[in-house]
Design an enzyme around this catalytic site. Structure first.
Site, PDB file in Angstrom:
ATOM      1  N   GLY A 349       0.820  -1.213   0.000  1.00  6.19           N
ATOM      2  CA  GLY A 349       0.000   0.000   0.000  1.00  6.19           C
ATOM      3  C   GLY A 349       0.842   1.247   0.000  1.00  6.19           C
ATOM      4  CD  GLN A 350       3.370   5.390  -1.440  1.00  8.25           C
ATOM      5  OE1 GLN A 350       4.259   4.581  -1.648  1.00  8.25           O
ATOM      6  NE2 GLN A 350       3.504   6.392  -0.604  1.00  8.25           N
ATOM      7  N   GLY A 351       0.351   5.569   0.837  1.00  9.64           N
ATOM      8  CA  GLY A 351      -0.469   6.696   1.271  1.00  9.64           C
ATOM      9  C   GLY A 351       0.348   7.958   1.289  1.00  9.64           C
ATOM     10  N   GLY A 352      -0.295   9.066   1.651  1.00  9.13           N
ATOM     11  CA  GLY A 352       0.405  10.337   1.679  1.00  9.13           C
ATOM     12  C   GLY A 352       1.515  10.376   2.705  1.00  9.13           C
ATOM     13  CB  VAL A 356       1.357  -0.254   4.114  1.00  9.66           C
ATOM     14  CG1 VAL A 356       1.057  -1.411   5.061  1.00  9.66           C
ATOM     15  CG2 VAL A 356       0.747   1.028   4.659  1.00  9.66           C
ATOM     16  CE  LYS A 370       0.261   5.194   8.150  1.00 13.13           C
ATOM     17  NZ  LYS A 370      -0.948   5.685   8.884  1.00 13.13           N
ATOM     18  CG  ASP A 467      -9.396  10.405   6.349  1.00 14.20           C
ATOM     19  OD1 ASP A 467     -10.225  10.882   5.555  1.00 14.20           O
ATOM     20  OD2 ASP A 467      -8.238  10.099   6.011  1.00 14.20           O
TER      21      ASP A 467
END
Length: 679
Positions: A349-352, A356, A370, A467
């Protein structure tokens, strides 16, 4: 190659910088467990490996990207690409074709070992985000260089505005009586190493009369550019006299002199002074020192324990006082190994905030790690906010936090591994992983509602997630939902009616009273959950701010008013669902998204409605906020109307308020909303 134990002091140094949100290098880092080896150095002088992470200089650009550019994720992508490329080389460039584009270059000085090169890059990457969101930045460490910009600068050798020198040194200045000879030696060493660099591919080191020097051109600079850069560096570094140390930092090169040897000898094949003849002396020295090492190791054993305890106590002072649970701490090296050193193949996974990775601990337990790459004060606060809020919460519909690591160059969070990843991949992606049937969708809605109800009423303190959206709902192997990502979560006491806080979250999911007034209650989560219900049942995103598309909320409301609600249900279900139940669920979603918070039901009431064995009696909802009276083709009209409609809805409740400043605050926030929605 350095052992992990030898690397640990540097990681502790980096961590101290991160947690204090400053990037000032300390020159007093000395590993206590290495004290016995000090006595070995009395017999035999040798240079230990040193990644040279002291900062020489940096520059942050003044220009910022457009708010819609996605610049932060681009930076994350760029830095991870550079990190991967440096595993096989000492310098590299990388380009991301984005808006604005991002060009990056990282260069380790040629005398560094591969391990030290990676450590130096990690330190520079940790420091550089303080410049974000500037579209350009560069940082010089004493062992490496890192730069990103919005144009191709790779062959740039000099920069009249940003080339600089650093003459500060703990070594002080030369005495007045020594200055004449000293200046001559500085000029000789500078001339020697620059000439060597020009003749040997851009790198040179040397020593003249007890003066040491290093010159390094970037690998992307042409030979003529290297020559021009070093010539300019020679001229500018002379201004450092009579300092015992000086550094010239140009766009395409780095030049340093010092009265202390700071570099590593790379050419081990030379034997100008009979090195092979000294090997016998070295062997004797090693044998003699071995007994001393054993003796002093025993003497300092107790001292080491005491000093380590004091260091840990001092280190804890940098951490918020609420974070004291040592059971949560994982070793950084253990998590590195678990994820195969953050191998791209382990990325899930990729977030701001970062990436992950899937990892396997030594006991066989599979976890999700993370990896947070930003270390501003804001990111540190969110890190500990997430740890402190959810570490003691256990519920089947909340992702379990297993621990964290605060030792390495990046802060890490460790969660239970949820194999089916996030809900949005199943309902919103064009190329859906799998079509979820009605039963699965209904169970996801119920489970998410139960998780939120537990946060709002089942914990010792009320927790607002802030969120809730499909990408923050993960699915386990049986497609049971688990709410994740508590970085924005907030809590407040039972006697508080609301929190006044800065706006954070995702447009399209934020409640009007929060977006317009900044007033946060648990009903903000209820609103987000209502939007999520509509997305799950309808199989499309609530694209409130997308060109040429009617917002999902408006579509469902229009169909509800015309008694054609079944037309909103996802066609991929092929009408294989109980129509009455599906319409009831959509009506509950509309109830959750009413403009006034007081009209929205609590999450506990929603759970009862969804799980009731008797026939549901769902209340009649009122019109939701943010609907579009102008039609989907007029975007500017839609944005202003969304804000004004939200304000008009909220003014109904503000008339009963005793807050004399509420009206002005309301209208100023509506302007903020119009700006936000345009992004």
């Amino acid at each position: 190659m350095l052992s992990l134990k030898k690397l640990q002091p540097w990681r502790q140094t980096l961590h101290s910088k991160i947690m204090a949100s400053t990037f000032i290098h300390s020159s007093n880092q000395f590993p206590i467990h290495g004290v016995p080896f000090f006595f070995f150095f009395l017999f035999f002088s040798v240079s230990l490996s040193d990644p040279r992470i002291s900062e020489s200089g940096s520059f942050c650009g003044k220009f910022k990207p457009p708010p819609t550019s996605g610049f932060i994720p681009t930076f994350v992508e760029e830095m991870e690409a550079i990190s991967e490329l440096l595993t096989t080389r000492s310098w590299t460039t990388h380009f991301v074709n984005s808006t604005p584009p991002m060009f990056a270059l990282s260069q380790c000085f040629k005398d560094l070992s591969h391990t030290d090169c990676l450590l130096c890059y990690a330190a520079s990457r940790t420091a550089l985000p303080r410049c974000l969101p500037a579209v350009s930045a560069r940082i010089f460490l004493d062992g490496c260089f890192l730069r990103y910009d919005n144009y191709s600068f790779y062959k740039e050798s000099t920069d009249s505005l940003r080339d600089s020198v650093n003459c500060t040194s703990e070594l002080g200045e030369i005495d007045e009586s020594e200055r004449l000879g000293f200046g001559k030696n500085v000029r000789l060493i500078v001339e020697t190493v620059t000439r060597t660099a020009m003749e040997n591919g851009g790198f040179g080191i040397g020593e003249v009369n007890g003066m040491f020097g290093l010159a390094q051109c970037w690998g992307s600079v042409e030979p003529e550019g290297c020559r021009a850069c070093l010539e300019k560096a020679k001229r500018s570094i002379s201004s450092c006299l009579p300092s015992r140390e000086g550094r010239a930092m140009n766009a395409g090169c780095y030049l340093r002199y010092s009265t202390v040897k700071f570099y590593n000898d790379k050419d081990e094949d030379r034997d100008p002074d009979g090195i092979s003849g000294r090997r016998a002396v070295v062997t004797i020295a090693l044998a003699s020192a071995a007994s001393l090492i054993i003796f002093f190791s025993a003497v300092f054993a107790c001292y080491t324990r005491i000093t380590k305890f004091k260091k840990e106590k001092k280190k804890q002072s940098l951490i918020p006082t609420s974070f004291k649970d040592s059971n949560l701490n994982y070793k950084y090296e253990a998590l590195e190994k678990a994820t195969n050193y953050f191998n791209p193949s382990s990325k899930i996974g990729q977030g701001g905030a970062g990436s992950v990775y899937k990892g396997t601990l030594p006991n066989g337990q599979v976890v999700a790690v993370k990896r947070l790459v930003f270390h501003t004060r804001q990111w540190v606060d969110e890190f500990f906010n997430e740890v402190n809020l959810i570490r003691g919460i256990q519920h089947k519909n909340l992702v379990a936090l297993l621990g964290c690591s605060i030792e390495g160059p990046e802060s890490l969070l460790v969660y239970e591994y949820v194999p089916n990843r996030s809900l949005d991949q199943f309902i919103l992606d064009k190329n859906k992983v799998q079509i979820l049937n009605w039963k699965q969708r209904f169970n996801i809605i119920v489970g998410t509602a139960e998780g939120l109800a537990h946060l709002h009423e089942g914990c010792k303190i009320r927790i607002i997630h802030r969120d809730i959206k499909s990408s923050n709902v993960l699915l386990d192997e049986n497609f049971n939902p688990k709410i994740a990502d508590f970085g924005l979560a907030r809590h407040f006491a039972a006697d508080q009616s609301h929190l006044s806080t800065g706006i954070a979250g995702t447009l399209g999911y934020m409640a009007p009273e929060y977006l317009v007034r900044g007033q946060l209650t648990e009903k903000a989560d209820v609103y987000s959950f209502g939007v999520l219900i509509l997305e799950i049942v309808c199989g499309r995103r609530n694209s409130s701010f997308t060109e040429n598309s009617t917002p999902l909320l408006q579509t469902v409301w229009d169909l509800y008013k015309s008694e054609r609600l079944t037309e909103a249900i996802d066609t991929s279900l092929n009408k294989d669902y109980p129509a009455k139940e599906a319409m009831d669920v959509l009506q509950i979603g509309l109830l959750c998204t009413q403009a006034l918070a007081s009209l929205r039901p609590s999450m506990a009431t929603i759970v009862k409605l969804l799980t009731s064995d008797v026939e549901r009696k769902v209340a009649i909802p009122e019109q939701p906020p943010f609907l579009n009276p102008c039609g989907p083709s007029r975007r500017s009209c839609r944005i202003s109307s969304l804000a004004s409609h939200a304000v008009s809805k909220l003014e109904v409740s503000s008339c009963t308020s005793t807050d004399s400043g509420s009206s002005s605050n309301l209208h100023s926030r509506s302007g903020d909303f119009a700006e936000l929605s345009s992004n």
